[in-house]
Design a protein around this motif. Structure first.
Motif, PDB file in Angstrom:
ATOM      1  N   ALA A  84      54.137  52.021  65.211  1.00 23.72           N
ATOM      2  CA  ALA A  84      55.268  51.092  65.183  1.00 23.72           C
ATOM      3  C   ALA A  84      55.152  50.077  66.319  1.00 23.72           C
ATOM      4  CB  ALA A  84      56.583  51.862  65.300  1.00 23.72           C
ATOM      5  N   VAL A  85      54.742  50.547  67.498  1.00 21.10           N
ATOM      6  CA  VAL A  85      54.541  49.641  68.635  1.00 21.10           C
ATOM      7  C   VAL A  85      53.399  48.669  68.354  1.00 21.10           C
ATOM      8  CG1 VAL A  85      53.885  49.524  71.064  1.00 21.10           C
ATOM      9  CG2 VAL A  85      55.497  51.260  70.295  1.00 21.10           C
ATOM     10  N   LEU A  86      52.309  49.166  67.775  1.00 21.04           N
ATOM     11  CA  LEU A  86      51.177  48.302  67.434  1.00 21.04           C
ATOM     12  C   LEU A  86      51.590  47.239  66.429  1.00 21.04           C
ATOM     13  CD1 LEU A  86      48.286  50.910  67.109  1.00 21.04           C
ATOM     14  CD2 LEU A  86      48.715  49.334  69.000  1.00 21.04           C
ATOM     15  N   ALA A  87      52.425  47.612  65.468  1.00 20.78           N
ATOM     16  CA  ALA A  87      52.882  46.644  64.465  1.00 20.78           C
ATOM     17  C   ALA A  87      53.732  45.557  65.105  1.00 20.78           C
ATOM     18  CB  ALA A  87      53.664  47.361  63.365  1.00 20.78           C
ATOM     19  N   LEU A  88      54.594  45.929  66.050  1.00 23.77           N
ATOM     20  CA  LEU A  88      55.430  44.940  66.733  1.00 23.77           C
ATOM     21  C   LEU A  88      54.579  43.977  67.551  1.00 23.77           C
ATOM     22  CD1 LEU A  88      58.405  47.181  67.929  1.00 23.77           C
ATOM     23  CD2 LEU A  88      58.414  45.493  66.087  1.00 23.77           C
ATOM     24  N   ASP A  89      53.563  44.506  68.224  1.00 31.45           N
ATOM     25  CA  ASP A  89      52.669  43.629  68.984  1.00 31.45           C
ATOM     26  C   ASP A  89      51.919  42.671  68.062  1.00 31.45           C
ATOM     27  OD1 ASP A  89      53.397  44.709  71.383  1.00 31.45           O
ATOM     28  OD2 ASP A  89      51.744  46.144  71.471  1.00 31.45           O
ATOM     29  N   ALA A  90      51.501  43.166  66.905  1.00 27.44           N
ATOM     30  CA  ALA A  90      50.795  42.302  65.952  1.00 27.44           C
ATOM     31  C   ALA A  90      51.710  41.201  65.437  1.00 27.44           C
ATOM     32  CB  ALA A  90      50.259  43.141  64.794  1.00 27.44           C
ATOM     33  N   LEU A  91      52.968  41.523  65.188  1.00 26.50           N
ATOM     34  CA  LEU A  91      53.920  40.508  64.716  1.00 26.50           C
ATOM     35  C   LEU A  91      54.136  39.419  65.765  1.00 26.50           C
ATOM     36  CD1 LEU A  91      56.608  42.694  62.913  1.00 26.50           C
ATOM     37  CD2 LEU A  91      55.010  41.102  61.860  1.00 26.50           C
ATOM     38  N   ARG A  92      54.160  39.811  67.027  1.00 27.70           N
ATOM     39  CA  ARG A  92      54.321  38.808  68.089  1.00 27.70           C
ATOM     40  C   ARG A  92      53.112  37.880  68.143  1.00 27.70           C
ATOM     41  NH1 ARG A  92      55.947  43.485  71.250  1.00 27.70           N
ATOM     42  NH2 ARG A  92      58.221  43.631  71.358  1.00 27.70           N
ATOM     43  N   ASP A  93      51.917  38.421  67.917  1.00 26.29           N
ATOM     44  CA  ASP A  93      50.714  37.592  67.954  1.00 26.29           C
ATOM     45  C   ASP A  93      50.651  36.625  66.779  1.00 26.29           C
ATOM     46  OD1 ASP A  93      49.725  38.588  70.313  1.00 26.29           O
ATOM     47  OD2 ASP A  93      48.572  40.184  69.353  1.00 26.29           O
ATOM     48  N   LEU A  94      51.304  36.971  65.673  1.00 22.06           N
ATOM     49  CA  LEU A  94      51.259  36.097  64.499  1.00 22.06           C
ATOM     50  C   LEU A  94      52.041  34.804  64.718  1.00 22.06           C
ATOM     51  CD1 LEU A  94      51.652  38.715  61.632  1.00 22.06           C
ATOM     52  CD2 LEU A  94      49.613  37.415  62.226  1.00 22.06           C
ATOM     53  N   ARG A  95      53.008  34.827  65.623  1.00 22.57           N
ATOM     54  CA  ARG A  95      53.749  33.622  66.012  1.00 22.57           C
ATOM     55  C   ARG A  95      54.342  32.889  64.801  1.00 22.57           C
ATOM     56  NH1 ARG A  95      49.498  31.153  70.531  1.00 22.57           N
ATOM     57  NH2 ARG A  95      49.554  32.959  71.925  1.00 22.57           N
ATOM     58  N   GLY A  96      55.126  33.600  64.038  1.00 19.99           N
ATOM     59  CA  GLY A  96      55.830  32.970  62.924  1.00 19.99           C
ATOM     60  C   GLY A  96      55.076  32.947  61.610  1.00 19.99           C
ATOM     61  N   ASP A  97      53.893  33.558  61.557  1.00 19.07           N
ATOM     62  CA  ASP A  97      53.123  33.584  60.311  1.00 19.07           C
ATOM     63  C   ASP A  97      53.662  34.699  59.422  1.00 19.07           C
ATOM     64  OD1 ASP A  97      51.272  33.334  58.322  1.00 19.07           O
ATOM     65  OD2 ASP A  97      49.633  34.256  59.440  1.00 19.07           O
ATOM     66  N   LEU A  98      54.793  34.449  58.778  1.00 22.35           N
ATOM     67  CA  LEU A  98      55.449  35.470  57.963  1.00 22.35           C
ATOM     68  C   LEU A  98      54.660  35.878  56.724  1.00 22.35           C
ATOM     69  CD1 LEU A  98      59.194  34.356  58.167  1.00 22.35           C
ATOM     70  CD2 LEU A  98      58.045  36.182  59.418  1.00 22.35           C
ATOM     71  N   PRO A  99      53.883  34.985  56.063  1.00 22.97           N
ATOM     72  CA  PRO A  99      53.154  35.419  54.872  1.00 22.97           C
ATOM     73  C   PRO A  99      52.196  36.579  55.110  1.00 22.97           C
ATOM     74  CG  PRO A  99      53.211  33.037  54.970  1.00 22.97           C
ATOM     75  CD  PRO A  99      53.762  33.533  56.281  1.00 22.97           C
ATOM     76  N   THR A 100      51.606  36.685  56.311  1.00 23.82           N
ATOM     77  CA  THR A 100      50.645  37.762  56.559  1.00 23.82           C
ATOM     78  C   THR A 100      51.304  39.139  56.574  1.00 23.82           C
ATOM     79  OG1 THR A 100      49.174  36.276  57.770  1.00 23.82           O
ATOM     80  CG2 THR A 100      48.907  38.637  58.156  1.00 23.82           C
ATOM     81  N   PRO A 101      52.357  39.390  57.365  1.00 22.13           N
ATOM     82  CA  PRO A 101      53.002  40.709  57.288  1.00 22.13           C
ATOM     83  C   PRO A 101      53.641  40.971  55.927  1.00 22.13           C
ATOM     84  CG  PRO A 101      54.260  39.225  58.696  1.00 22.13           C
ATOM     85  CD  PRO A 101      52.958  38.557  58.439  1.00 22.13           C
ATOM     86  N   ALA A 102      54.131  39.916  55.253  1.00 26.97           N
ATOM     87  CA  ALA A 102      54.698  40.105  53.920  1.00 26.97           C
ATOM     88  C   ALA A 102      53.621  40.557  52.944  1.00 26.97           C
ATOM     89  CB  ALA A 102      55.346  38.807  53.437  1.00 26.97           C
ATOM     90  N   LEU A 103      52.423  39.959  53.053  1.00 26.37           N
ATOM     91  CA  LEU A 103      51.310  40.361  52.195  1.00 26.37           C
ATOM     92  C   LEU A 103      50.890  41.795  52.488  1.00 26.37           C
ATOM     93  CD1 LEU A 103      49.136  39.668  50.110  1.00 26.37           C
ATOM     94  CD2 LEU A 103      47.768  38.696  51.971  1.00 26.37           C
ATOM     95  N   ALA A 104      50.890  42.175  53.772  1.00 29.43           N
ATOM     96  CA  ALA A 104      50.542  43.550  54.135  1.00 29.43           C
ATOM     97  C   ALA A 104      51.539  44.541  53.554  1.00 29.43           C
ATOM     98  CB  ALA A 104      50.486  43.675  55.657  1.00 29.43           C
ATOM     99  N   LEU A 105      52.831  44.213  53.631  1.00 26.52           N
ATOM    100  CA  LEU A 105      53.864  45.091  53.084  1.00 26.52           C
ATOM    101  C   LEU A 105      53.732  45.226  51.570  1.00 26.52           C
ATOM    102  CD1 LEU A 105      56.414  46.771  53.457  1.00 26.52           C
ATOM    103  CD2 LEU A 105      57.754  44.665  53.307  1.00 26.52           C
ATOM    104  N   LEU A 106      53.526  44.106  50.879  1.00 27.67           N
ATOM    105  CA  LEU A 106      53.364  44.149  49.425  1.00 27.67           C
ATOM    106  C   LEU A 106      52.122  44.949  49.025  1.00 27.67           C
ATOM    107  CD1 LEU A 106      54.315  40.473  48.444  1.00 27.67           C
ATOM    108  CD2 LEU A 106      55.651  42.559  48.058  1.00 27.67           C
ATOM    109  N   SER A 107      51.041  44.811  49.790  1.00 29.85           N
ATOM    110  CA  SER A 107      49.819  45.567  49.496  1.00 29.85           C
ATOM    111  C   SER A 107      50.063  47.065  49.642  1.00 29.85           C
ATOM    112  CB  SER A 107      48.692  45.118  50.429  1.00 29.85           C
ATOM    113  OG  SER A 107      48.403  43.747  50.264  1.00 29.85           O
ATOM    114  N   ALA A 108      50.805  47.450  50.683  1.00 29.35           N
ATOM    115  CA  ALA A 108      51.089  48.867  50.897  1.00 29.35           C
ATOM    116  C   ALA A 108      51.973  49.429  49.792  1.00 29.35           C
ATOM    117  CB  ALA A 108      51.754  49.058  52.264  1.00 29.35           C
ATOM    118  N   VAL A 109      52.999  48.672  49.401  1.00 28.51           N
ATOM    119  CA  VAL A 109      53.895  49.141  48.337  1.00 28.51           C
ATOM    120  C   VAL A 109      53.153  49.256  47.016  1.00 28.51           C
ATOM    121  CG1 VAL A 109      55.941  48.554  46.992  1.00 28.51           C
ATOM    122  CG2 VAL A 109      55.954  48.226  49.468  1.00 28.51           C
ATOM    123  N   ALA A 110      52.331  48.246  46.699  1.00 30.16           N
ATOM    124  CA  ALA A 110      51.569  48.280  45.447  1.00 30.16           C
ATOM    125  C   ALA A 110      50.587  49.442  45.428  1.00 30.16           C
ATOM    126  CB  ALA A 110      50.829  46.953  45.257  1.00 30.16           C
ATOM    127  N   ALA A 111      49.920  49.685  46.555  1.00 27.54           N
ATOM    128  CA  ALA A 111      48.977  50.803  46.620  1.00 27.54           C
ATOM    129  C   ALA A 111      49.699  52.137  46.471  1.00 27.54           C
ATOM    130  CB  ALA A 111      48.218  50.752  47.945  1.00 27.54           C
TER     131      ALA A 111
END
Length: 214
Positions: free
Chosen positions: A153-180
């Motif tokens: 969870a901490v690693l995910a929060l750090d990754a979100l901070r590095d994305l700097r507003g790039d919402l499509p990337t975490p959204a794509l990751a979430l959709l990939s996990a749900v679909a899988a």
């Protein structure tokens, strides 16, 4: 990050002894295999005398995610053949997450290898301690099983901070996990990585071919 390895290593070492294996198996496995979550799986397979092919197949399916990690792990900044060999061997989820962030772009070869070595020592040392002292941990101690979840969870929060507003990337990751999870629950990790990689490639080629407007 290394401290998060301690409760996991203690649990792993205690499980090794409780499974009937000698205590030194915990430290040896942690030092030579260094497979993290995978190391919990072979304990039951080894004690049940599972075929070597089955163990090898399980190891491949669980650790195939490292193939994706290697695509962006900064191995090119690690100097020396021995350093590159150890950097490849000690590539863990946590080491990848720390070195893939924007803050790590200027890290030197020595710092990358020191990071990996310290986490390796945390894991091997806590696994050995768990095998020797695991029986002394009282049953009233709670929360050890949540350490891995909290760590990621901490690693995910750090990754979100590095994305700097790039919402499509975490959204794509979430959709990939749900679909899988819905389509291939038995192979969720591998399927999620494959879907996420395919989505990133599709987005890359679509963005590159999109005409620019002056």
């Amino acid at each position: 990050m290394g401290l998060a390895f301690v409760p996991l290593g203690l649990a792993f070492g205690a499980l090794v002894v409780q499974s009937g294996l000698d205590w030194w198996w915990a430290g040896l496995s942690a030092a030579l295999i260094y497979g993290g979550s995978f190391e919990f799986l072979p304990i039951g397979m080894v004690t049940a005398a599972a075929p070597l092919a089955a163990i090898a197949g399980t190891a491949f399916m669980v650790n195939v995610r490292h193939v994706f990690y290697a695509l962006s792990f900064p191995l090119h900044r690690v100097k020396g053949g021995l350093g590159k060999a150890y950097g490849t061997f000690a590539l863990s989820d946590e080491a990848y997450a720390l070195t893939a962030g924007g803050n790590a772009q200027s890290w030197s070869s020595r710092r990358i290898l020191r990071l990996q070595l310290l986490m390796h020592l945390y894991w091997a040392g806590s696994a050995t301690a768990g095998a020797l002292l695991g029986s002394l941990i009282p049953d009233s101690v709670t929360g050890l099983d949540f350490a891995l979840t909290a760590l990621f969870a901490v690693l995910a929060l750090d990754a979100l901070r590095d994305l700097r507003g790039d919402l499509p990337t975490p959204a794509l990751a979430l959709l990939s996990a749900v679909a899988a999870r819905l389509l291939l629950p038995g192979q969720m990790l591998l399927a999620a990585f494959a879907l996420f990689t395919a989505g990133l490639l599709a987005r890359h080629f679509t963005t590159r071919r999109r005409p620019s407007h002056a």
